[in-house]
Motif scaffolding. Structure first.
Motif, short mmCIF file in Angstrom:
data_model
loop_
_atom_site.label_atom_id
_atom_site.label_comp_id
_atom_site.label_asym_id
_atom_site.label_seq_id
_atom_site.Cartn_x
_atom_site.Cartn_y
_atom_site.Cartn_z
N VAL A 58 0.86 -1.19 0.00
CA VAL A 58 0.00 0.00 0.00
C VAL A 58 0.90 1.23 0.00
O VAL A 58 1.71 1.41 0.91
N HIS A 59 0.74 2.07 -1.02
CA HIS A 59 1.51 3.31 -1.14
C HIS A 59 0.62 4.48 -0.70
O HIS A 59 -0.41 4.72 -1.31
N ASN A 60 1.04 5.17 0.35
CA ASN A 60 0.32 6.37 0.80
C ASN A 60 1.11 7.59 0.34
O ASN A 60 2.11 7.95 0.95
N ARG A 61 0.67 8.21 -0.74
CA ARG A 61 1.36 9.37 -1.29
C ARG A 61 0.69 10.68 -0.85
O ARG A 61 0.97 11.73 -1.40
N THR A 62 -0.20 10.59 0.14
CA THR A 62 -0.89 11.79 0.62
C THR A 62 -0.08 12.46 1.72
O THR A 62 0.97 11.96 2.13
N ASP A 63 -0.61 13.56 2.22
CA ASP A 63 0.03 14.25 3.35
C ASP A 63 -0.72 13.97 4.64
O ASP A 63 -0.61 14.70 5.61
N ARG A 64 -1.52 12.89 4.65
CA ARG A 64 -2.29 12.54 5.85
C ARG A 64 -2.09 11.06 6.20
O ARG A 64 -1.75 10.25 5.35
N LEU A 65 -2.31 10.77 7.46
CA LEU A 65 -2.21 9.39 7.95
C LEU A 65 -3.33 8.56 7.32
O LEU A 65 -4.49 8.98 7.32
N LEU A 66 -2.99 7.41 6.78
CA LEU A 66 -3.97 6.50 6.21
C LEU A 66 -4.35 5.46 7.26
O LEU A 66 -3.48 4.76 7.78
N THR A 67 -5.63 5.44 7.61
CA THR A 67 -6.13 4.46 8.58
C THR A 67 -7.18 3.60 7.90
O THR A 67 -7.76 3.98 6.88
N PHE A 68 -7.43 2.46 8.49
CA PHE A 68 -8.40 1.53 7.93
C PHE A 68 -9.53 1.33 8.95
O PHE A 68 -9.59 0.33 9.64
N MET A 69 -10.40 2.33 9.01
CA MET A 69 -11.58 2.30 9.86
C MET A 69 -12.79 2.39 8.94
O MET A 69 -13.05 3.44 8.36
N ASN A 70 -13.46 1.27 8.77
CA ASN A 70 -14.62 1.20 7.87
C ASN A 70 -14.25 1.60 6.44
O ASN A 70 -14.97 2.36 5.79
N GLU A 71 -13.13 1.07 5.95
CA GLU A 71 -12.68 1.34 4.59
C GLU A 71 -13.13 0.20 3.67
O GLU A 71 -12.87 -0.97 3.94
N ARG A 72 -13.79 0.57 2.59
CA ARG A 72 -14.26 -0.43 1.62
C ARG A 72 -13.14 -0.71 0.63
O ARG A 72 -12.59 0.21 0.03
N LEU A 73 -12.84 -2.00 0.45
CA LEU A 73 -11.84 -2.43 -0.50
C LEU A 73 -12.48 -3.35 -1.52
O LEU A 73 -13.30 -4.21 -1.18
N LEU A 74 -12.08 -3.16 -2.77
CA LEU A 74 -12.54 -4.01 -3.86
C LEU A 74 -11.34 -4.70 -4.47
O LEU A 74 -10.28 -4.08 -4.67
N TYR A 75 -11.49 -5.97 -4.79
CA TYR A 75 -10.45 -6.70 -5.51
C TYR A 75 -11.04 -7.09 -6.86
O TYR A 75 -12.07 -7.76 -6.92
N SER A 76 -10.38 -6.63 -7.93
CA SER A 76 -10.88 -6.86 -9.29
C SER A 76 -9.84 -7.59 -10.12
O SER A 76 -8.63 -7.41 -9.94
N ILE A 77 -10.34 -8.41 -11.03
CA ILE A 77 -9.49 -9.07 -12.01
C ILE A 77 -10.04 -8.72 -13.38
O ILE A 77 -11.21 -8.95 -13.67
#
Length: 125
Positions: A58-77
């Motif tokens: 996981v690359h966080n290129r933002t200027d904010r802390l990335l947290t995983f609280m109720n984050e929706r993730l999709l996996y696609s092929i």
């Protein structure tokens, strides 16, 4: 400048070969400017509970802390969504300008069975 970090439990437990592969992947992808937050695939597997394990950098290129609280993730092929789940992972926080490997676990009922799971893309919505 993007930096590679390992979460503490990963740092202790990761095999040398896996660490080298992740470092190589980081060096190949750290300059990509796809988006502010993106995931580079490392591996996919099905475990003994028939859960889909998707390991990414996981690359966080933002200027904010990335947290995983109720984050929706999709996996696609090939553009087809085969896994969709909302994650809350208090242990996973990624500082600004940091890339970190992680394995996301999609339980059996959260993905569509496939013959193969390779060459997919994990997206954080």
């Amino acid at each position: 400048m993007q930096q590679l970090q390992f979460e503490a439990s990963w740092d202790k437990a990761i095999a040398d070969q896996d660490r080298q592969n992740i470092e190589r992947l980081f060096n190949e992808t750290k300059h990509l400017k796809d988006s502010n937050i993106f995931c580079s695939p490392i591996r996919e597997a099905i475990n003994h509970k028939e859960a889909l394990l998707v390991t990414v950098l996981v690359h966080n290129r933002t200027d904010r802390l990335l947290t995983f609280m109720n984050e929706r993730l999709l996996y696609s092929i090939e553009g087809e969504v085969i896994a969709d789940k909302v994650f809350t992972i208090p242990a996973l926080t990624i500082p600004p300008g940091v890339s970190m490997p992680w394995t996301f676990i999609f339980p059996k009922d959260s993905y569509t069975p496939q013959i193969a799971f390779e060459n997919g893309q994990l997206e954080i919505l």
